[in-house]
Design a protein around this motif. Structure first.
Motif, PDB file in Angstrom:
ATOM      1  N   LEU A 176      40.795  45.100 -13.199  1.00  0.00           N
ATOM      2  CA  LEU A 176      40.239  45.083 -11.848  1.00  0.00           C
ATOM      3  C   LEU A 176      38.761  45.433 -11.925  1.00  0.00           C
ATOM      4  N   PHE A 177      37.950  44.667 -11.196  1.00  0.00           N
ATOM      5  CA  PHE A 177      36.507  44.941 -11.154  1.00  0.00           C
ATOM      6  C   PHE A 177      36.041  44.903  -9.710  1.00  0.00           C
ATOM      7  N   TYR A 178      35.201  45.873  -9.347  1.00  0.00           N
ATOM      8  CA  TYR A 178      34.683  45.931  -7.976  1.00  0.00           C
ATOM      9  C   TYR A 178      33.237  46.409  -8.005  1.00  0.00           C
ATOM     10  N   VAL A 179      32.389  45.711  -7.254  1.00  0.00           N
ATOM     11  CA  VAL A 179      31.001  46.142  -7.112  1.00  0.00           C
ATOM     12  C   VAL A 179      30.570  45.932  -5.666  1.00  0.00           C
ATOM     13  N   SER A 180      29.838  46.904  -5.117  1.00  0.00           N
ATOM     14  CA  SER A 180      29.293  46.766  -3.764  1.00  0.00           C
ATOM     15  C   SER A 180      27.828  47.165  -3.781  1.00  0.00           C
ATOM     16  N   ILE A 181      27.064  46.540  -2.878  1.00  0.00           N
ATOM     17  CA  ILE A 181      25.618  46.775  -2.854  1.00  0.00           C
ATOM     18  C   ILE A 181      25.144  47.025  -1.434  1.00  0.00           C
ATOM     19  N   LEU A 182      23.942  47.596  -1.346  1.00  0.00           N
ATOM     20  CA  LEU A 182      23.261  47.803  -0.071  1.00  0.00           C
ATOM     21  C   LEU A 182      21.951  47.036  -0.120  1.00  0.00           C
ATOM     22  N   VAL A 183      21.714  46.185   0.896  1.00  0.00           N
ATOM     23  CA  VAL A 183      20.457  45.440   0.977  1.00  0.00           C
ATOM     24  C   VAL A 183      19.726  45.852   2.257  1.00  0.00           C
ATOM     25  N   GLN A 184      18.394  45.719   2.218  1.00  0.00           N
ATOM     26  CA  GLN A 184      17.596  46.152   3.366  1.00  0.00           C
ATOM     27  C   GLN A 184      16.409  45.226   3.567  1.00  0.00           C
ATOM     28  N   GLU A 185      16.170  44.913   4.844  1.00  0.00           N
ATOM     29  CA  GLU A 185      14.958  44.191   5.233  1.00  0.00           C
ATOM     30  C   GLU A 185      14.454  44.833   6.524  1.00  0.00           C
ATOM     31  N   LYS A 186      13.272  45.399   6.452  1.00  0.00           N
ATOM     32  CA  LYS A 186      12.737  46.230   7.546  1.00  0.00           C
ATOM     33  C   LYS A 186      13.728  47.370   7.818  1.00  0.00           C
ATOM     34  N   ASP A 187      14.226  47.481   9.043  1.00  0.00           N
ATOM     35  CA  ASP A 187      15.138  48.573   9.352  1.00  0.00           C
ATOM     36  C   ASP A 187      16.611  48.155   9.288  1.00  0.00           C
ATOM     37  N   GLU A 188      16.841  46.925   8.875  1.00  0.00           N
ATOM     38  CA  GLU A 188      18.204  46.397   8.881  1.00  0.00           C
ATOM     39  C   GLU A 188      18.866  46.602   7.518  1.00  0.00           C
ATOM     40  N   LEU A 189      20.052  47.226   7.536  1.00  0.00           N
ATOM     41  CA  LEU A 189      20.827  47.477   6.327  1.00  0.00           C
ATOM     42  C   LEU A 189      22.126  46.681   6.367  1.00  0.00           C
ATOM     43  N   LYS A 190      22.444  46.019   5.266  1.00  0.00           N
ATOM     44  CA  LYS A 190      23.695  45.278   5.159  1.00  0.00           C
ATOM     45  C   LYS A 190      24.298  45.511   3.779  1.00  0.00           C
ATOM     46  N   SER A 191      25.556  45.143   3.645  1.00  0.00           N
ATOM     47  CA  SER A 191      26.243  45.351   2.371  1.00  0.00           C
ATOM     48  C   SER A 191      26.880  44.058   1.883  1.00  0.00           C
ATOM     49  N   GLY A 192      27.265  44.072   0.624  1.00  0.00           N
ATOM     50  CA  GLY A 192      27.995  42.955   0.038  1.00  0.00           C
ATOM     51  C   GLY A 192      28.907  43.503  -1.044  1.00  0.00           C
ATOM     52  N   PHE A 193      29.985  42.789  -1.322  1.00  0.00           N
ATOM     53  CA  PHE A 193      30.870  43.258  -2.393  1.00  0.00           C
ATOM     54  C   PHE A 193      31.541  42.073  -3.074  1.00  0.00           C
ATOM     55  N   VAL A 194      31.946  42.305  -4.310  1.00  0.00           N
ATOM     56  CA  VAL A 194      32.703  41.321  -5.081  1.00  0.00           C
ATOM     57  C   VAL A 194      33.865  42.037  -5.741  1.00  0.00           C
ATOM     58  N   PHE A 195      35.034  41.417  -5.674  1.00  0.00           N
ATOM     59  CA  PHE A 195      36.237  41.954  -6.298  1.00  0.00           C
ATOM     60  C   PHE A 195      36.804  40.889  -7.225  1.00  0.00           C
ATOM     61  N   ARG A 196      37.209  41.291  -8.409  1.00  0.00           N
ATOM     62  CA  ARG A 196      37.813  40.369  -9.364  1.00  0.00           C
ATOM     63  C   ARG A 196      39.074  40.988  -9.963  1.00  0.00           C
ATOM     64  N   ILE A 197      40.072  40.135 -10.188  1.00  0.00           N
ATOM     65  CA  ILE A 197      41.258  40.495 -10.956  1.00  0.00           C
ATOM     66  C   ILE A 197      41.342  39.499 -12.107  1.00  0.00           C
ATOM     67  N   SER A 198      41.503  39.992 -13.313  1.00  0.00           N
ATOM     68  CA  SER A 198      41.456  39.088 -14.459  1.00  0.00           C
ATOM     69  C   SER A 198      42.439  39.517 -15.536  1.00  0.00           C
ATOM     70  N   LYS A 199      42.872  38.531 -16.296  1.00  0.00           N
ATOM     71  CA  LYS A 199      43.671  38.771 -17.492  1.00  0.00           C
ATOM     72  C   LYS A 199      42.820  38.650 -18.751  1.00  0.00           C
ATOM     73  N   ASP A 200      41.567  38.313 -18.561  1.00  0.00           N
ATOM     74  CA  ASP A 200      40.686  38.059 -19.704  1.00  0.00           C
ATOM     75  C   ASP A 200      39.318  38.674 -19.430  1.00  0.00           C
ATOM     76  N   PHE A 201      38.996  39.721 -20.150  1.00  0.00           N
ATOM     77  CA  PHE A 201      37.719  40.406 -19.970  1.00  0.00           C
ATOM     78  C   PHE A 201      36.542  39.452 -20.165  1.00  0.00           C
ATOM     79  N   ASN A 202      36.681  38.521 -21.104  1.00  0.00           N
ATOM     80  CA  ASN A 202      35.574  37.624 -21.439  1.00  0.00           C
ATOM     81  C   ASN A 202      35.310  36.558 -20.380  1.00  0.00           C
TER      82      ASN A 202
END
Length: 450
Positions: free
Chosen positions: A172-198
């Motif tokens: 299982l892999f999960y990453v989330s981020i915070l982005v900003q432009e002027k005073d506006e903040l937003k987020s994004g995320f990606v989730f992966r499930i895998s049987k192969d690390f490569n």
């Protein structure tokens, strides 16, 4: 003491105590979770849990007991507690699966994942974080970066000769981020499930999570009204997950499902198929037998819009006078037998995500939903949920909306599916199995932009 030794001692001693049917279930879970914060490891958790439970018939009643220890003392402990438990239980005795049956021969366990070292996981997370932060100046922070290597083994034995074992594992892999432009903040995320690390592609992950976060900048208000809607795959999967219990025979028999009495009837648009497939190679809930030892099989729960069956275990099937569908489920070795799907999803079709909204004069794309537990009634199907997404004009995405409230009824949504995408994904946040959906084009939903 090994599981095999525990089984032999239990069955021998159980017979002396008068058990007429005796079942042993065991499971073993191992997981390593590593998390990064600002390039440094801030989470390193290794978990190794095993346990066993018995279920048996004693004086015409069913008794349960469980233990985390596999030793001689556990044999007497389990049998003693099962006898006492059987004397206290007033419910009708449970049926145990003792038939001879054929099982699919499928290997779900990936030996490749055993070769993934902790330092490999750490280096991967560091590369992802570094690349994200250098990809766009609007990215201000990687808020979460985690990877988990998990393996699961289970077995079920019966004193009448049934012996079943199976193993599964996944990354299982999960990453989330915070982005900003002027005073506006937003987020994004990606989730992966895998049987192969490569097969985890750093460039692809970075591109997806950054584009997702940045695309939400510049939000605007739009008129509140009924819009044609595209539920993007992850949003559609999370909505289906919230109402999956409606397909359970347990819920139906307890009058907790609007699908009661609907088998054989049309409950969805004619091109909609809902499938439960326990044989998906990468499915978290893939298995060749259920928690009662019944062989699993691929089923069309809804076929061409018509409800074909509910999810059944032995108990619910007997009550309805039908055969079990192989959906007995234990949340752990401590739990009793319930009902749950394996890998349950809306069958994908051939349209791309972009083609689904290409014909909108004005419409909404919903990318994710929030408040699924508090804002949805799994019995009636009604929901009113916070949502994020985009406004569509003349077939093209104009930009992000301010946070919306989307209201409707799940069972009406099933009837109102006008188009189905090819982009099947499975929900990372599901608590009712491994639930998936492609993007769906819906005739209309009430949308209020805050």
């Amino acid at each position: 003491m090994s599981v095999e030794q525990l089984k032999e001692r239990l069955f021998a001693e159980g017979e002396k105590l008068g058990f007429t049917d005796l079942e042993l279930y065991y499971e073993k879970k191992e997981s390593l979770t590593i998390g990064l914060y600002e390039g440094e490891v801030d989470k390193y958790d290794f978990s190794d849990v095993q346990g066993a439970s018995i279920r048996g018939m004693h004086n015409g009643k069913t008794g349960y007991a469980f233990t985390e220890k596999f030793d001689e003392d556990s044999v007497a402990f389990l049998l003693k507690n099962a006898v006492e438990n059987a004397e206290l239980i007033e419910n009708e005795p449970e049926e145990l699966f003792t038939q001879k049956a054929e099982y699919e021969e499928i290997q779900f366990y990936s030996p490749e994942l055993d070769t993934v070292k902790p330092e490999d996981m750490i280096l991967f997370l560091q590369k992802v974080e570094k690349k994200i932060l250098s990809s766009d100046p609007r990215v201000k922070k990687v808020t979460t970066s985690q990877m988990q290597n998990q393996k699961f083994e289970k077995g079920l034995f019966h004193d009448k000769g049934l012996e079943l074992k199976e193993a599964n594992n996944f990354l299982l892999f999960y990453v989330s981020i915070l982005v900003q432009e002027k005073d506006e903040l937003k987020s994004g995320f990606v989730f992966r499930i895998s049987k192969d690390f490569n097969e985890l592609d750093i460039d692809e992950i970075v591109k997806e999570v950054v584009e997702q976060g940045v695309s939400m900048l510049g939000e605007r208000n739009y008129p509140n009204k009924n819009y044609p809607v595209v539920l993007k795959n992850e949003a559609a999967a999370s909505l289906l997950s919230t109402f999956t219990s409606s397909f359970s025979a347990e819920a139906v028999q307890d009058n907790r499902s609007r699908l009661k009495g609907k088998v054989g009837e049309k409950i969805a648009a004619a091109h909609v198929n809902l499938i439960d497939n326990p044989f998906l190679p990468a499915g978290i809930q893939s298995a060749t037998f259920d928690s009662e030892g019944v062989p699993t099989r691929k089923l069309n729960i809804v076929e061409e819009g018509n409800l074909q069956t509910y999810f059944h275990n032995l108990k619910t099937a007997k009550k309805d006078g039908v055969e079990t569908t192989g959906h007995a489920y234990r949340s752990s070795y401590k739990g009793s037998v319930e009902v749950s799907p394996s890998n349950f999803y809306i069958e994908p079709a051939y349209q791309t995500y972009e083609q689904l909204y290409a014909g909108f004069e004005e419409g909404i794309v919903i990318t994710d939903l929030a408040g699924l537990h508090s804002g949805a009634d799994p019995i009636s199907g009604d929901f009113s949920l916070a949502a994020n997404g985009y406004f569509v004009k003349d077939g093209k995405i104009v930009g992000p909306t301010k946070q919306m409230t989307v209201a409707g009824n799940f069972f009406e949504v099933l009837q109102d599916i006008e188009g189905i995408g090819s982009d099947l994904v499975f929900s990372p946040m599901s608590f009712s199995g491994y639930i998936g959906s492609p993007s769906l084009k819906i005739k209309g939903l009430a949308v209020t932009v805050d």
